[in-house]
Structures are given as structure tokens and as C-alpha cells.
Design a protein around this motif. Structure first.
Motif, PDB file in Angstrom:
ATOM      1  N   ILE A  69       4.283 129.220  16.760  1.00  0.00           N
ATOM      2  CA  ILE A  69       3.669 128.955  18.064  1.00  0.00           C
ATOM      3  C   ILE A  69       3.964 127.524  18.498  1.00  0.00           C
ATOM      4  O   ILE A  69       4.278 127.260  19.670  1.00  0.00           O
ATOM      5  CB  ILE A  69       2.155 129.206  17.990  1.00  0.00           C
ATOM      6  N   LEU A  70       3.877 126.582  17.562  1.00  0.00           N
ATOM      7  CA  LEU A  70       4.190 125.190  17.885  1.00  0.00           C
ATOM      8  C   LEU A  70       5.638 125.040  18.325  1.00  0.00           C
ATOM      9  O   LEU A  70       5.937 124.328  19.292  1.00  0.00           O
ATOM     10  CB  LEU A  70       3.926 124.300  16.671  1.00  0.00           C
ATOM     11  N   GLY A  71       6.546 125.721  17.624  1.00  0.00           N
ATOM     12  CA  GLY A  71       7.956 125.641  17.995  1.00  0.00           C
ATOM     13  C   GLY A  71       8.219 126.209  19.375  1.00  0.00           C
ATOM     14  O   GLY A  71       8.940 125.607  20.186  1.00  0.00           O
ATOM     15  N   GLY A  72       7.648 127.386  19.655  1.00  0.00           N
ATOM     16  CA  GLY A  72       7.819 127.981  20.979  1.00  0.00           C
ATOM     17  C   GLY A  72       7.224 127.115  22.065  1.00  0.00           C
ATOM     18  O   GLY A  72       7.817 126.942  23.143  1.00  0.00           O
ATOM     19  N   GLY A  73       6.049 126.530  21.798  1.00  0.00           N
ATOM     20  CA  GLY A  73       5.434 125.645  22.776  1.00  0.00           C
ATOM     21  C   GLY A  73       6.250 124.385  23.013  1.00  0.00           C
ATOM     22  O   GLY A  73       6.355 123.904  24.146  1.00  0.00           O
ATOM     23  N   ALA A  74       6.851 123.847  21.949  1.00  0.00           N
ATOM     24  CA  ALA A  74       7.682 122.652  22.093  1.00  0.00           C
ATOM     25  C   ALA A  74       8.918 122.940  22.934  1.00  0.00           C
ATOM     26  O   ALA A  74       9.314 122.127  23.776  1.00  0.00           O
ATOM     27  CB  ALA A  74       8.088 122.138  20.713  1.00  0.00           C
ATOM     28  N   VAL A  75       9.534 124.103  22.706  1.00  0.00           N
ATOM     29  CA  VAL A  75      10.701 124.473  23.514  1.00  0.00           C
ATOM     30  C   VAL A  75      10.305 124.614  24.977  1.00  0.00           C
ATOM     31  O   VAL A  75      11.009 124.146  25.885  1.00  0.00           O
ATOM     32  CB  VAL A  75      11.333 125.779  22.994  1.00  0.00           C
ATOM     33  N   PHE A  76       9.167 125.258  25.232  1.00  0.00           N
ATOM     34  CA  PHE A  76       8.705 125.474  26.600  1.00  0.00           C
ATOM     35  C   PHE A  76       8.441 124.151  27.322  1.00  0.00           C
ATOM     36  O   PHE A  76       8.832 123.967  28.475  1.00  0.00           O
ATOM     37  CB  PHE A  76       7.429 126.323  26.592  1.00  0.00           C
ATOM     38  N   ALA A  77       7.765 123.216  26.636  1.00  0.00           N
ATOM     39  CA  ALA A  77       7.332 121.989  27.297  1.00  0.00           C
ATOM     40  C   ALA A  77       8.387 120.887  27.271  1.00  0.00           C
ATOM     41  O   ALA A  77       8.514 120.131  28.239  1.00  0.00           O
ATOM     42  CB  ALA A  77       6.042 121.485  26.640  1.00  0.00           C
ATOM     43  N   ALA A  78       9.127 120.773  26.185  1.00  0.00           N
ATOM     44  CA  ALA A  78      10.088 119.672  26.059  1.00  0.00           C
ATOM     45  C   ALA A  78      11.474 120.032  26.566  1.00  0.00           C
ATOM     46  O   ALA A  78      12.203 119.161  27.039  1.00  0.00           O
ATOM     47  CB  ALA A  78      10.169 119.226  24.599  1.00  0.00           C
ATOM     48  N   TRP A  79      11.848 121.319  26.460  1.00  0.00           N
ATOM     49  CA  TRP A  79      13.199 121.733  26.838  1.00  0.00           C
ATOM     50  C   TRP A  79      13.136 122.975  27.736  1.00  0.00           C
ATOM     51  O   TRP A  79      13.507 124.070  27.324  1.00  0.00           O
ATOM     52  CB  TRP A  79      14.028 122.052  25.591  1.00  0.00           C
ATOM     53  N   PRO A  80      12.650 122.843  28.971  1.00  0.00           N
ATOM     54  CA  PRO A  80      12.461 124.014  29.847  1.00  0.00           C
ATOM     55  C   PRO A  80      13.721 124.846  30.075  1.00  0.00           C
ATOM     56  O   PRO A  80      13.648 126.086  30.031  1.00  0.00           O
ATOM     57  CB  PRO A  80      11.949 123.408  31.154  1.00  0.00           C
ATOM     58  N   PRO A  81      14.900 124.252  30.331  1.00  0.00           N
ATOM     59  CA  PRO A  81      16.095 125.092  30.505  1.00  0.00           C
ATOM     60  C   PRO A  81      16.439 125.895  29.245  1.00  0.00           C
ATOM     61  O   PRO A  81      16.880 127.041  29.338  1.00  0.00           O
ATOM     62  CB  PRO A  81      17.201 124.079  30.843  1.00  0.00           C
ATOM     63  N   LEU A  82      16.234 125.290  28.073  1.00  0.00           N
ATOM     64  CA  LEU A  82      16.483 126.007  26.818  1.00  0.00           C
ATOM     65  C   LEU A  82      15.543 127.189  26.692  1.00  0.00           C
ATOM     66  O   LEU A  82      15.948 128.286  26.294  1.00  0.00           O
ATOM     67  CB  LEU A  82      16.304 125.050  25.639  1.00  0.00           C
ATOM     68  N   TYR A  83      14.280 126.981  27.030  1.00  0.00           N
ATOM     69  CA  TYR A  83      13.296 128.071  27.000  1.00  0.00           C
ATOM     70  C   TYR A  83      13.703 129.179  27.962  1.00  0.00           C
ATOM     71  O   TYR A  83      13.661 130.369  27.622  1.00  0.00           O
ATOM     72  CB  TYR A  83      11.916 127.522  27.365  1.00  0.00           C
ATOM     73  N   ALA A  84      14.104 128.796  29.180  1.00  0.00           N
ATOM     74  CA  ALA A  84      14.453 129.789  30.202  1.00  0.00           C
ATOM     75  C   ALA A  84      15.637 130.640  29.772  1.00  0.00           C
ATOM     76  O   ALA A  84      15.631 131.870  29.927  1.00  0.00           O
ATOM     77  CB  ALA A  84      14.754 129.084  31.526  1.00  0.00           C
ATOM     78  N   VAL A  85      16.657 130.009  29.216  1.00  0.00           N
ATOM     79  CA  VAL A  85      17.869 130.741  28.834  1.00  0.00           C
ATOM     80  C   VAL A  85      17.633 131.577  27.580  1.00  0.00           C
ATOM     81  O   VAL A  85      17.951 132.766  27.532  1.00  0.00           O
ATOM     82  CB  VAL A  85      19.043 129.767  28.609  1.00  0.00           C
ATOM     83  N   PHE A  87      14.775 132.567  25.966  1.00  0.00           N
ATOM     84  CA  PHE A  87      13.742 133.589  25.975  1.00  0.00           C
ATOM     85  C   PHE A  87      14.051 134.721  26.954  1.00  0.00           C
ATOM     86  O   PHE A  87      13.486 135.806  26.838  1.00  0.00           O
ATOM     87  CB  PHE A  87      12.374 132.976  26.295  1.00  0.00           C
ATOM     88  N   SER A  88      14.947 134.478  27.917  1.00  0.00           N
ATOM     89  CA  SER A  88      15.361 135.574  28.799  1.00  0.00           C
ATOM     90  C   SER A  88      16.625 136.236  28.271  1.00  0.00           C
ATOM     91  O   SER A  88      16.723 137.463  28.233  1.00  0.00           O
ATOM     92  CB  SER A  88      15.575 135.063  30.223  1.00  0.00           C
ATOM     93  N   GLY A  89      17.594 135.430  27.832  1.00  0.00           N
ATOM     94  CA  GLY A  89      18.833 136.002  27.311  1.00  0.00           C
ATOM     95  C   GLY A  89      18.631 136.782  26.029  1.00  0.00           C
ATOM     96  O   GLY A  89      19.261 137.818  25.804  1.00  0.00           O
ATOM     97  N   PHE A  90      17.740 136.299  25.169  1.00  0.00           N
ATOM     98  CA  PHE A  90      17.459 136.976  23.906  1.00  0.00           C
ATOM     99  C   PHE A  90      16.217 137.854  24.020  1.00  0.00           C
ATOM    100  O   PHE A  90      15.501 138.059  23.039  1.00  0.00           O
ATOM    101  CB  PHE A  90      17.237 135.944  22.788  1.00  0.00           C
ATOM    102  N   TYR A  91      15.960 138.376  25.204  1.00  0.00           N
ATOM    103  CA  TYR A  91      14.689 139.062  25.457  1.00  0.00           C
ATOM    104  C   TYR A  91      14.464 140.222  24.484  1.00  0.00           C
ATOM    105  O   TYR A  91      13.402 140.323  23.858  1.00  0.00           O
ATOM    106  CB  TYR A  91      14.636 139.568  26.890  1.00  0.00           C
ATOM    107  N   LEU A  92      15.459 141.091  24.328  1.00  0.00           N
ATOM    108  CA  LEU A  92      15.277 142.254  23.456  1.00  0.00           C
ATOM    109  C   LEU A  92      15.143 141.831  21.998  1.00  0.00           C
ATOM    110  O   LEU A  92      14.376 142.418  21.239  1.00  0.00           O
ATOM    111  CB  LEU A  92      16.431 143.235  23.628  1.00  0.00           C
ATOM    112  N   ALA A  93      15.895 140.807  21.621  1.00  0.00           N
ATOM    113  CA  ALA A  93      15.776 140.300  20.252  1.00  0.00           C
ATOM    114  C   ALA A  93      14.382 139.717  20.024  1.00  0.00           C
ATOM    115  O   ALA A  93      13.757 139.943  18.977  1.00  0.00           O
ATOM    116  CB  ALA A  93      16.845 139.239  19.990  1.00  0.00           C
ATOM    117  N   MET A  94      13.880 138.963  21.008  1.00  0.00           N
ATOM    118  CA  MET A  94      12.529 138.412  20.903  1.00  0.00           C
ATOM    119  C   MET A  94      11.489 139.537  20.843  1.00  0.00           C
ATOM    120  O   MET A  94      10.502 139.452  20.108  1.00  0.00           O
ATOM    121  CB  MET A  94      12.241 137.499  22.104  1.00  0.00           C
ATOM    122  N   TYR A  95      11.712 140.566  21.634  1.00  0.00           N
ATOM    123  CA  TYR A  95      10.791 141.703  21.643  1.00  0.00           C
ATOM    124  C   TYR A  95      10.776 142.386  20.271  1.00  0.00           C
ATOM    125  O   TYR A  95       9.719 142.766  19.762  1.00  0.00           O
ATOM    126  CB  TYR A  95      11.207 142.694  22.724  1.00  0.00           C
TER     127      TYR A  95
END
Length: 384
Positions: A69-85, A87-95
Motif C-alpha cells: 500500500i505504501l509503494g502504491g501510494g508513493a507512486v500515485f503521489a510522487a510519480w503521477p505519470p508513472l502511476y497513470a501509465v 496502473f492503466s497499461g497493466f490493468y489486467l495484470a493488476m486485476y
């Protein structure tokens, strides 16, 4: 921004290091949970033995998952473009990972609700899946970071992903997935060897010893493959470390052997893959002679150095683009604002030590072996 005591490039570099620390924390702490769950069908033959194995990780897995959870939150807050690409590009893998991780608490809670062998066996296999699938997919994701991901940004910085789930399952990425699985199995075996006695410990030590050797061999093969047959990425023109976060303001080239450039620039980096292999071989040897604590430390060292190897190999890239290299995300052009990074750093400096102290306290309270006598202490008929 003059009131902020740290400059923008320094904060970006600190958050790149913190992202690595959070990934290492997750891989080391929750990694042994995944490894133990993967080993469950192999090391536990009876219902009592399975309950012992589950009680090794049952009290701690939720706390260990905080690192994810900390890692995901850090990506979301510190690296927004990385989170966007990602978590959307790897959507099925994340699911797929999410479904597998949901099976873990459900399996723990429901396994003992019904005293039926078939019911419990079904949940045991669900717990096995909850360990194997995330370990495999996380490794495959790491392999795709090294290969490059098919995405690009348009002129208004909207990310577009042009790949698919099955396109992620390339031979090199699957090799990375196998490295992840075998590494975490060895790590989980070390924890089982520490926390159990008798047949469970003996089976875990045997399987973990072989798994560590296989992980070391696969890691070496992956490194040679990366150096000789995989296109790397490099900045053709240096990016301003204090510049705005616009991934389109750079020129990136791709070609064979470019991932090795950092090793030529900083030869000391060769210590990281060397320590990865050394840690795995040490873990294997210690498991075979019954030095369980050292075996666990060896696999933890290997996990740490494997993640650091990937991080320093790709630096300053966070996520390279295989279809439009100029859209690749780097440490210097994919971060949040100067103020955001500083405020987050202050919060991290306060709360991360508290998490570490609490984790250390929990493991101190839960120290000692888990055995059949431990199962009888619970008055709850639905206990693990």
C-alpha cells in the motif's frame, strides 16, 4: 521555492530511492508470505501441518502488506505519470494480482469454518494461488520494465497504452517471473525453517535450498540475456534535473547493450548482481546445514540486491517506452511538484520509522516456533 530546504533534483533523487526502499520492504516482508503460501502444498501433508504453516504467516501477513500500500501510494503521489501509465497499461495484470491477494484473507478466514477435508483442501489451493500468482506477475512486470512498455503521450500529455495482457508474457518477462517465484520460495522456506520443526522444517529446507540455486542460475541467465540480446535505453541529450515534469522534452535512443552503460560509468554497481547470487547461494547452503536465520538473511540480501540491480541498471528511467522512446518516464521528468515531494518527505520521515518500530515489536512478540501445541492454545474453533 526558496523556502524549501532541499532542491528539486535532490528531492526527485530521494523519492526514487524511497520508491526502491518501499519495493524492497514489500518484497522482503510480504515476500516470505507469498513464498510460504506457494510452498503450502509441498511442505504440509496433513491438516495439522497445514494449520501450522498457516499460523506462521497468519498473524503477520496483513502488516506485511502495508508495504504494498505504501509503494502504491508513493507512486500515485510522487510519480503521477508513472502511476497513470502502469496502473492503466497493466490493468489486467493488476486485476489478476488483486484477485489473488483477495484470496489470501478469504482463505485464512474461511478455511476452518467447515471441518470437511474437501472444503479445506480447496481453500489450501486457493492460498497456494494467492502466493504463486502475485510472485509470478510481479516478476513479469519487472521484466517488462526492462524490455520497455508500449505507451506514448500525446501533445497534451495524455498517456496511451497500445499493448495487451498477453503481450506482456514474452520469454524474457516469463524468465523474470520465474526468478521472482523461485527467489520468494527460497525466502519463504527460510521463514518456515525458522518458525517450524520436524518434517515441515526439513521439507522447507530441502525445497528452499534447491529453489535458491535455481533462482541464482535463472538470474545469471537473465543478466546475460539482458546484456547481449535486449534493447536498452539511454538519454541522447541530458535532461535538466530541475526542469518541469514533461516527459516529451527529451530525446531517447534504444539499442542493444545500452542497459550496461551505468555499469561502465560506475563499475562498483557490479557488486549488486554479485551479492544477489552470493545471497542466494548462501541461503541454499545455510538451509542445507540447518542455519535457518542466516538462510533467511541471505535470501533477504538477494531480494534487496536484485531490486537494486534493476533500479540502478535502468537509472534514470522509471518506465521506458518501447514504441516511442521519447515518451519514456525518468526520475527527472515524471515527478510531482517540488512542494509536494517535500511535504511527502516530511510525512514519510515521521510515519516510516513508526511502521518499522511497530513491525519490529510485532515480530518480537511473535518470536519462537509454531508447533502442534500452539494450535491447541486457541479457544476459537475457527482459528487457523
Amino acid at each position: 521555492m526558496d523556502t524549501i530546504p532541499l532542491d528539486y533534483p535532490t528531492l526527485r533523487l530521494i523519492w526514487w530511492l524511497l520508491l526502491g526502499i518501499l519495493l524492497i520492504g514489500f518484497a522482503v516482508m510480504d515476500g516470505f508470505d507469498l513464498g510460504v503460501a506457494t510452498l503450502l502444498p509441498a511442505v504440509a501433508r496433513s491438516d495439522e501441518e497445514r494449520r501450522i504453516v498457516l499460523n506462521v504467516i497468519g498473524p503477520v501477513w496483513e502488516g506485511n502488506q502495508v508495504w504494498l500500500i505504501l509503494g502504491g501510494g508513493a507512486v500515485f503521489a510522487a510519480w503521477p505519470p508513472l502511476y497513470a501509465v502502469s496502473f492503466s497499461g497493466f490493468y489486467l495484470a493488476m486485476y489478476l494480482i488483486l484477485v489473488a491477494l483477495i484470496l489470501r484473507p478469504v482463505g485464512f478466514k474461511f478455511r476452518s469454518k467447515v471441518p470437511d477435508a474437501r472444503w479445506r483442501s480447496a481453500w489450501d489451493w486457493a492460498l497456494f494461488v494467492s502466493g504463486l500468482v502475485p510472485a509470478l506477475v510481479f516478476g513479469v512486470a519487472m521484466g517488462n520494465v526492462l524490455l520497455g512498455v508500449p505507451f506514448h503521450f500525446d501533445e497534451i500529455l495524455r498517456p496511451h497504452y497500445s499493448g495487451g495482457f498477453f503481450a506482456l508474457l514474452t520469454p524474457f518477462a516469463l524468465l523474470c517471473g520465474l526468478v521472482s517465484v523461485t527467489l520468494l520460495v527460497a525466502h519463504g522456506a527460510g521463514m518456515l525453517a525458522i518458525k517450524t520443526d520436524g518434517d515441515i522444517s526439513a521439507r522447507a529446507r530441502r525445497l528452499g535450498g534447491w529453489s535458491a540455486v535455481v533462482a541464482a542460475a535463472l538470474f545469471v541467465v537473465g543478466g546475460l540475456w539482458l546484456a547481449t540480446g535486449i534493447n536498452g535505453y539511454a538519454l541522447q541529450v541530458a535532461v535538466d534535473p530541475a526542469g518541469p515534469s514533461n516527459p516529451l522534452n527529451k530525446v531517447v535512443v534504444s539499442g542493444p547493450g545500452l542497459w550496461m552503460a551505468n555499469y561502465a560509468r560506475w563499475p562498483a554497481l557490479w557488486l549488486l548482481p554479485a551479492l544477489s547470487v552470493a545471497g542466494l547461494l548462501t541461503s541454499s547452503a545455510c538451509l542445507r546445514v540447518g542455519r535457518s536465520g542466516l538462510a533467511f538473511l541471505g535470501s533477504a540480501l538477494a531480494i534487496t540486491c536484485v531490486i537494486l540491480t534493476v533500479g540502478f541498471t535502468t537509472f534514470p528511467f522509471l518506465l521506458p517506452s518501447s514504441v516511442q522512446p521519447g515518451s519514456s518516464l525518468t526520475v527527472w521528468d515524471a515527478s510531482s511538484s517540488h512542494m509536494t515531494l517535500f511535504v511527502m518527505l516530511v510525512a514519510t520521515a515521521i510515519f516510516l520509522p513508526l511502521i518499522l518500530l511497530y513491525t519490529a515489536w510485532v515480530f518480537r512478540v511473535l518470536r519462537g516456533k509454531v508447533g502442534a501445541d500452539h494450535l491447541g492454545k486457541s479457544k476459537n474453533p475457527n482459528a487457523y
